[in-house]
Design an enzyme around this catalytic site. Structure first.
Site, PDB file in Angstrom:
ATOM      1  N   HIS A  46       0.848  -1.198   0.000  1.00  0.00           N
ATOM      2  CA  HIS A  46       0.000   0.000   0.000  1.00  0.00           C
ATOM      3  C   HIS A  46       0.886   1.251   0.000  1.00  0.00           C
ATOM      4  O   HIS A  46       2.104   1.149   0.141  1.00  0.00           O
ATOM      5  CB  HIS A  46      -0.875  -0.003   1.259  1.00  0.00           C
ATOM      6  CG  HIS A  46      -0.049  -0.078   2.515  1.00  0.00           C
ATOM      7  ND1 HIS A  46       0.557  -1.241   2.926  1.00  0.00           N
ATOM      8  CD2 HIS A  46       0.319   0.873   3.406  1.00  0.00           C
ATOM      9  CE1 HIS A  46       1.244  -1.004   4.042  1.00  0.00           C
ATOM     10  NE2 HIS A  46       1.115   0.265   4.338  1.00  0.00           N
ATOM     11  N   THR A  49       2.206   4.613  -4.308  1.00  0.00           N
ATOM     12  CA  THR A  49       3.203   4.496  -5.393  1.00  0.00           C
ATOM     13  C   THR A  49       4.294   3.493  -5.039  1.00  0.00           C
ATOM     14  O   THR A  49       4.626   3.301  -3.862  1.00  0.00           O
ATOM     15  CB  THR A  49       3.892   5.853  -5.647  1.00  0.00           C
ATOM     16  OG1 THR A  49       4.235   6.438  -4.399  1.00  0.00           O
ATOM     17  CG2 THR A  49       3.012   6.796  -6.439  1.00  0.00           C
ATOM     18  N   ARG A  50       4.863   2.874  -6.072  1.00  0.00           N
ATOM     19  CA  ARG A  50       6.043   2.026  -5.953  1.00  0.00           C
ATOM     20  C   ARG A  50       6.972   2.357  -7.116  1.00  0.00           C
ATOM     21  O   ARG A  50       6.503   2.548  -8.248  1.00  0.00           O
ATOM     22  CB  ARG A  50       5.668   0.540  -6.076  1.00  0.00           C
ATOM     23  CG  ARG A  50       4.948  -0.023  -4.867  1.00  0.00           C
ATOM     24  CD  ARG A  50       5.898  -0.174  -3.698  1.00  0.00           C
ATOM     25  NE  ARG A  50       5.289  -0.795  -2.541  1.00  0.00           N
ATOM     26  CZ  ARG A  50       4.643  -0.149  -1.560  1.00  0.00           C
ATOM     27  NH1 ARG A  50       4.480   1.147  -1.619  1.00  0.00           N
ATOM     28  NH2 ARG A  50       4.167  -0.802  -0.521  1.00  0.00           N
ATOM     29  N   LYS A 266       6.387  12.382  -2.197  1.00  0.00           N
ATOM     30  CA  LYS A 266       6.617  11.239  -1.285  1.00  0.00           C
ATOM     31  C   LYS A 266       8.106  10.941  -1.199  1.00  0.00           C
ATOM     32  O   LYS A 266       8.792  10.869  -2.222  1.00  0.00           O
ATOM     33  CB  LYS A 266       5.865  10.021  -1.826  1.00  0.00           C
ATOM     34  CG  LYS A 266       6.082   8.745  -1.015  1.00  0.00           C
ATOM     35  CD  LYS A 266       5.247   7.604  -1.592  1.00  0.00           C
ATOM     36  CE  LYS A 266       5.692   6.256  -1.090  1.00  0.00           C
ATOM     37  NZ  LYS A 266       4.937   5.158  -1.715  1.00  0.00           N
ATOM     38  N   HIS A 270      15.245   3.679   2.482  1.00  0.00           N
ATOM     39  CA  HIS A 270      15.260   2.284   2.034  1.00  0.00           C
ATOM     40  C   HIS A 270      16.112   1.505   3.038  1.00  0.00           C
ATOM     41  O   HIS A 270      17.323   1.740   3.107  1.00  0.00           O
ATOM     42  CB  HIS A 270      15.899   2.263   0.640  1.00  0.00           C
ATOM     43  CG  HIS A 270      15.725   0.985  -0.119  1.00  0.00           C
ATOM     44  ND1 HIS A 270      14.593   0.198  -0.050  1.00  0.00           N
ATOM     45  CD2 HIS A 270      16.563   0.369  -0.998  1.00  0.00           C
ATOM     46  CE1 HIS A 270      14.746  -0.850  -0.857  1.00  0.00           C
ATOM     47  NE2 HIS A 270      15.923  -0.777  -1.434  1.00  0.00           N
ATOM     48  N   CYS A 314       4.722   0.686   6.684  1.00  0.00           N
ATOM     49  CA  CYS A 314       4.630  -0.472   5.780  1.00  0.00           C
ATOM     50  C   CYS A 314       5.721  -1.458   6.223  1.00  0.00           C
ATOM     51  O   CYS A 314       6.583  -1.101   7.017  1.00  0.00           O
ATOM     52  CB  CYS A 314       4.873   0.045   4.365  1.00  0.00           C
ATOM     53  SG  CYS A 314       4.941  -1.181   3.050  1.00  0.00           S
ATOM     54  N   LYS A 347       7.529  -4.144  -8.016  1.00  0.00           N
ATOM     55  CA  LYS A 347       7.635  -3.940  -9.474  1.00  0.00           C
ATOM     56  C   LYS A 347       7.651  -5.258 -10.237  1.00  0.00           C
ATOM     57  O   LYS A 347       7.322  -5.299 -11.409  1.00  0.00           O
ATOM     58  CB  LYS A 347       8.889  -3.102  -9.788  1.00  0.00           C
ATOM     59  CG  LYS A 347      10.192  -3.776  -9.379  1.00  0.00           C
ATOM     60  CD  LYS A 347      11.405  -2.921  -9.664  1.00  0.00           C
ATOM     61  CE  LYS A 347      11.709  -1.906  -8.595  1.00  0.00           C
ATOM     62  NZ  LYS A 347      11.972  -2.448  -7.230  1.00  0.00           N
TER      63      LYS A 347
END
Ligand SMILES: Cc1cc2nc3c(=O)[nH]c(=O)nc-3n(C[C@H](O)[C@H](O)[C@H](O)COP(=O)(O)OP(=O)(O)OC[C@H]3O[C@@H](n4cnc5c(N)ncnc54)[C@H](O)[C@@H]3O)c2cc1C
Length: 392
Positions: A46, A49-50, A266, A270, A314, A347
């Site tokens: 969720h 965007t990815r 956003k 990482h 997330c 992706k």
């Protein structure tokens, strides 16, 4: 007699929804079971965007899968009539010897992908929102962009249902057991069903269903933040700002998106090292986490650090070497496992559905998945594998 299916898919997030669709489209009798609702916000898929990109810094071995993933996203767009992928271009930035820059350039070269090498001056000129340091450089690829994850999961679920898959939501699986000729799966309401093959796509909960991996695959809390630019709003528009990843020594890689659909800009780190039990994930975001992100933005994308709009939690599911875990369960021939996507799996979910349908229905796949062999995780602790990955 219990109901018997060709394939039962455990978990209908990114990977499970795609798998159910591919199995059903090939005529397999498939049941998908999901503990929450369709395209929910409690797992890993969720947040609007990815990133999708091809010049893959993680390893050139991923590129053939990415090329197929793009074809399948285009195909799913046609089927669903929805836009799923937005091409924004992508910029991978760091010192000339950083992993992000070297690895992206290597994948682009080895697979002959369209790309450009930019120095700090080029980056400042082309993308005025960004502030690379002198000496930093970037690999720009025009085919990178953003996927809309909730739409992608829903599109796979709709395709699956239209092709005849049975999909059950609010239906937690509690356990599975191998039988002489398949797998028996029990759900929380006491129902038992049987499958020729079980495909485990449980995301951050993988360890619950594959106890032999439980020690080496860990859920990590990750926070996505949205801000309203405080100046030069036009420089954050799609077309002016690509998706980007920036690596700087001593800091987690930072990545972000242009202002897509006026939602704000956003940004997110990482890998955080903030490991958690997936059922005890802290979902609130503390003010100091927002402040820390704002401070990092000041050194890279300062005009974006205006009003804070939202922050959402997330989970990544990290394997020790950060490569995926895909293949037949090493101890159970009728179980296929897909997990450990280590914060970069979304992706690929279109092609992973195809791969898992291959493994479940044909026992083999033409796609190159040796890097992801589940057997590498068995009998080794997380620390041993991580140490081995660093030595490579
Ligand atoms: C903040 C963040 C940013 C990311 N950014 C990117 C990115 O830019 N690009 C990229 O490619 N990837 C990215 N990723 C990673 C990517 O989103 C994940 O790799 C991918 O979504 C994992 O999909 P999955 O199907 O394994 O997990 P999920 O989508 O979480 O699906 C697992 C499903 O299993 C269900 N389940 C669990 N237990 C049970 C049970 N007992 N019974 C029934 N169902 C159960 C869960 O409810 C869930 O729906 C990001 C992830 C996060 C968290």
């Amino acid at each position: 007699m219990n109901e018997r299916y060709d394939v039962v898919v455990l978990g209908l997030g990114a990977m499970g929804s795609a798998t159910a669709a591919h199995v059903a489209a090939r005529g397999g009798r498939v049941l998908g079971m999901e503990r929450f609702g369709p395209a929910h916000a409690l797992g890993s898929s969720h947040g609007k965007t990815r990133v999708i990109r091809q010049a893959y810094y993680e390893a050139p071995a991923y590129v053939p899968l990415l090329l197929r993933a793009y074809e399948l996203w285009d195909d799913l767009e046609r089927r669903s009539g929805e836009q799923l992928l937005l091409r924004t271009g992508g910029l991978m930035v760091g010192a000339p010897d950083s992993e992000v820059v070297l690895g992206s350039a290597r994948s682009a070269r080895e697979h002959d992908l369209a790309h450009e090498l930019l120095d700090a001056t080029d980056i400042r000129r082309r993308f005025p929102a960004l502030r690379p340091r002198d000496g930093e450089c970037g690999v720009y690829e025009p085919n990178a962009g953003a996927l809309y994850p909730e739409r992608c999961v829903l599109a796979h679920l709709q395709w699956a249902a239209a092709a005849g898959a049975e999909l059950r939501f609010g239906m937690p699986v509690v356990s599975w057991a191998a039988t002489a000729d398949g797998v028996q799966i029990e759900t929380k309401d006491g129902t038992v069903c049987e499958a020729q093959t079980l495909v485990v796509c449980a995301g951050a909960w993988l360890g619950r269903f594959c106890t032999s991996f439980a020690a080496s695959v860990r859920a990590e809390r990750n926070v996505m933040h949205w801000f309203r630019p405080r100046a030069n709003a036009e420089s954050f528009a799609v077309g002016r700002l690509p998706i980007y990843l920036i690596e700087r020594a001593g800091e987690p890689v930072l990545y972000g998106f242009p202002d897509i659909s006026g939602d704000g800009v956003k940004v997110a780190p990482h890998y955080t090292g903030d490991y958690t039990d997936p059922d005890e994930l802290r979902r609130d975001v503390a003010p100091d986490e927002v402040a820390a992100m704002r401070e990092r933005m000041m050194g890279w994308i300062p005009d974006a650090a205006g009003e804070h709009i939202a922050s959402v939690v997330c989970m990544y599911t990290n394997s020790p070497d950060l490569h995926f875990v895909i293949g037949r369960h090493p101890e159970h021939a009728n179980v296929v496992v897909a997990g450990g996507f280590s914060g970069h799996g979304f992706k690929f979910s279109s092609v992973i559905g195809e791969i898992l349908a291959d493994l479940a229905m044909l026992q083999e796949t033409r796609h190159p998945i040796d890097l992801f062999a589940p057997a590498r995780l068995i009998g080794q602790s997380a620390t041993e594998l991580a140490a081995e990955a660093t030595r490579k």
